[in-house]
Design a protein around this motif. Structure first.
Motif, PDB file in Angstrom:
ATOM      1  N   ALA A  85       0.834  -1.201   0.000  1.00 41.60           N
ATOM      2  CA  ALA A  85       0.000   0.000   0.000  1.00 41.60           C
ATOM      3  C   ALA A  85       0.873   1.256   0.000  1.00 41.60           C
ATOM      4  CB  ALA A  85      -0.926  -0.002   1.215  1.00 41.60           C
ATOM      5  N   ASP A  86       1.936   1.253   0.793  1.00 40.79           N
ATOM      6  CA  ASP A  86       2.853   2.393   0.816  1.00 40.79           C
ATOM      7  C   ASP A  86       3.586   2.531  -0.520  1.00 40.79           C
ATOM      8  OD1 ASP A  86       2.136   2.796   3.448  1.00 40.79           O
ATOM      9  OD2 ASP A  86       4.182   3.062   4.164  1.00 40.79           O
ATOM     10  N   ILE A  87       4.025   1.414  -1.073  1.00 43.04           N
ATOM     11  CA  ILE A  87       4.727   1.430  -2.357  1.00 43.04           C
ATOM     12  C   ILE A  87       3.827   2.022  -3.441  1.00 43.04           C
ATOM     13  CG2 ILE A  87       5.783   0.012  -4.160  1.00 43.04           C
ATOM     14  CD1 ILE A  87       7.565   0.032  -1.781  1.00 43.04           C
ATOM     15  N   ASN A  88       2.550   1.624  -3.449  1.00 39.66           N
ATOM     16  CA  ASN A  88       1.608   2.140  -4.443  1.00 39.66           C
ATOM     17  C   ASN A  88       1.509   3.663  -4.361  1.00 39.66           C
ATOM     18  OD1 ASN A  88       1.144  -0.536  -5.037  1.00 39.66           O
ATOM     19  ND2 ASN A  88      -0.915  -0.605  -4.166  1.00 39.66           N
ATOM     20  N   CYS A  89       1.421   4.186  -3.140  1.00 37.95           N
ATOM     21  CA  CYS A  89       1.338   5.638  -2.974  1.00 37.95           C
ATOM     22  C   CYS A  89       2.636   6.312  -3.396  1.00 37.95           C
ATOM     23  CB  CYS A  89       1.007   5.988  -1.522  1.00 37.95           C
ATOM     24  SG  CYS A  89      -0.763   6.284  -1.217  1.00 37.95           S
ATOM     25  N   MET A  90       3.753   5.692  -3.112  1.00 38.94           N
ATOM     26  CA  MET A  90       5.033   6.278  -3.520  1.00 38.94           C
ATOM     27  C   MET A  90       5.129   6.404  -5.040  1.00 38.94           C
ATOM     28  SD  MET A  90       7.796   4.546  -0.949  1.00 38.94           S
ATOM     29  CE  MET A  90       7.878   5.040   0.777  1.00 38.94           C
ATOM     30  N   GLU A  91       4.643   5.394  -5.746  1.00 38.18           N
ATOM     31  CA  GLU A  91       4.654   5.452  -7.212  1.00 38.18           C
ATOM     32  C   GLU A  91       3.803   6.614  -7.715  1.00 38.18           C
ATOM     33  OE1 GLU A  91       3.418   1.484  -8.203  1.00 38.18           O
ATOM     34  OE2 GLU A  91       5.491   0.732  -8.234  1.00 38.18           O
ATOM     35  N   ASP A  92       2.705   6.888  -7.015  1.00 40.41           N
ATOM     36  CA  ASP A  92       1.858   8.028  -7.388  1.00 40.41           C
ATOM     37  C   ASP A  92       2.511   9.354  -7.004  1.00 40.41           C
ATOM     38  OD1 ASP A  92      -0.101   6.302  -8.345  1.00 40.41           O
ATOM     39  OD2 ASP A  92      -1.207   6.273  -6.456  1.00 40.41           O
ATOM     40  N   LEU A  93       3.140   9.393  -5.846  1.00 40.89           N
ATOM     41  CA  LEU A  93       3.711  10.649  -5.344  1.00 40.89           C
ATOM     42  C   LEU A  93       4.880  11.151  -6.181  1.00 40.89           C
ATOM     43  CD1 LEU A  93       3.522  10.005  -1.493  1.00 40.89           C
ATOM     44  CD2 LEU A  93       2.370  11.855  -2.728  1.00 40.89           C
ATOM     45  N   VAL A  94       5.679  10.243  -6.721  1.00 44.94           N
ATOM     46  CA  VAL A  94       6.820  10.711  -7.537  1.00 44.94           C
ATOM     47  C   VAL A  94       6.342  11.323  -8.851  1.00 44.94           C
ATOM     48  CG1 VAL A  94       8.494   9.121  -6.519  1.00 44.94           C
ATOM     49  CG2 VAL A  94       7.201   8.415  -8.558  1.00 44.94           C
TER      50      VAL A  94
END
Length: 333
Positions: A85-94
């Motif tokens: 879940a955190d990884i998914n958000c990181m991909e969006d945030l970059v």
């Protein structure tokens, strides 16, 4: 909806918030940490009720810098899905147009203790300016079962060990596994490293059948010398969370005035003095229904501090409550 200081505007933050219940708690958390120059990725558990998801969607649509994660996981306590879940958000945030400097992850039962300004200053302190914050140590012997034996995640339910006959291969790239908290403050360059480097990707793949991988993944990578902002000699430093663990009663704290769930204190009003004195970035855990007065008091205290620190003219509407002089109020009826 206004930035309260240039110092904060010059150091935008990214937040990852994973939620699945207690809409009121999420609304109050977002209200407390919101700033127009920051950016917020909200991950809603795929198993959350549809009306809950719709309510969050409607709220998020009100803000240009708040969005839902593009991919939702069915999150399991102790499972790989929580890390993903955190990884998914990181991909969006970059991909966000906001040029955020560091990312902080939260769950729906967190609440801030430091103001946004205090967090910015804390993360720019000499100790942390060029480093990530991932408190943890080399994996203790009593935690080695988590990564030495294969586990299986029953999505949305539980994680089970496959037993001694299903031992895992050694970690990739001869990595030393660390154990720590799932909470962090990470540089943008470190996040890009997590998403692109073969070391991080291989560790992520290897972690799929471990127990609670979010408690070893971040801190392990933060001890890799080549990782941006790594802290190879770091241990438990970093005042990210105020948490009352049951097994630390009598040492780190003198007990929980609320109640323990999974050995973590759900705070009541009498716990607030300990939280404020500890002055972590955030405190965990709160519930809006169990002990609502604790959340009310901390929210009011936090807002007053935020407004006192602002370097712009304060508007009356920014106050959460207005003091009333009871002695001069007219009581009718």
């Amino acid at each position: 909806m206004e930035t309260l200081s240039k110092e904060e505007e010059d150091y935008p933050l990214a937040f990852i918030i994973t939620i699945h219940k207690d809409l009121e708690m999420f609304v109050r958390l977002l209200r407390a940490i919101y700033a127009p120059h920051n950016v917020y990725c909200i991950h809603i558990d795929a198993k959350a009720p549809e009306d809950y998801r719709l309510s969050v969607e409607r709220l998020v649509e009100c803000f240009p810098n708040v969005f839902l994660a593009s991919v939702s996981e069915t999150v399991t306590y102790g499972g790989f899905s929580r890390l993903k879940a955190d990884i998914n958000c990181m991909e969006d945030l970059v991909r966000s147009p906001v040029k955020w400097r560091k990312v902080i992850n939260l769950c729906g039962q967190d609440f801030p203790v430091q103001s946004n300004l205090e967090m910015v200053r804390y993360m720019q302190h000499e100790e942390w300016r060029d480093n990530n914050m991932t408190p943890g140590i080399k994996q203790p012997e009593n935690m080695q079962y988590r990564t030495h034996i294969k586990h299986i995640e029953v999505k949305g339910d539980y994680v089970a060990s496959l037993g001694q006959g299903h031992k895992k291969s050694p970690p990739p790239h001869n990595l030393t596994i660390y154990f720590g908290t799932a909470y962090y403050s990470l540089q943008r360059a470190f996040v890009e490293y997590v998403l692109t480097s073969s070391v991080a990707k291989d560790l992520l793949e290897w972690s799929k059948d471990t127990y609670s991988p979010d408690e070893h993944y971040w801190v392990t990578l933060n001890h890799v010398e080549d990782a941006p902002g790594s802290r190879v000699n770091g241990e438990w430093e970093g005042n990210i969370r105020a948490i009352k663990w049951k097994d630390q009663e009598g040492t780190a704290h003198q007990g929980c005035s609320g109640r323990y769930i999974r050995d973590i204190c759900i705070y009541d009003v009498k716990d607030l003095s300990w939280i404020i004195e500890k002055n972590s970035m955030f405190a965990n855990k709160f519930e809006s229904t169990s002990f609502p007065e604790a959340l009310d008091c901390l929210e009011q205290w936090h807002r007053q501090k935020v407004l006192q620190q602002a370097s712009v003219l304060i508007k009356l509407s920014w106050q959460l409550a207005t003091e009333v002089n009871i002695s001069t109020a007219t009581v009718t009826g």
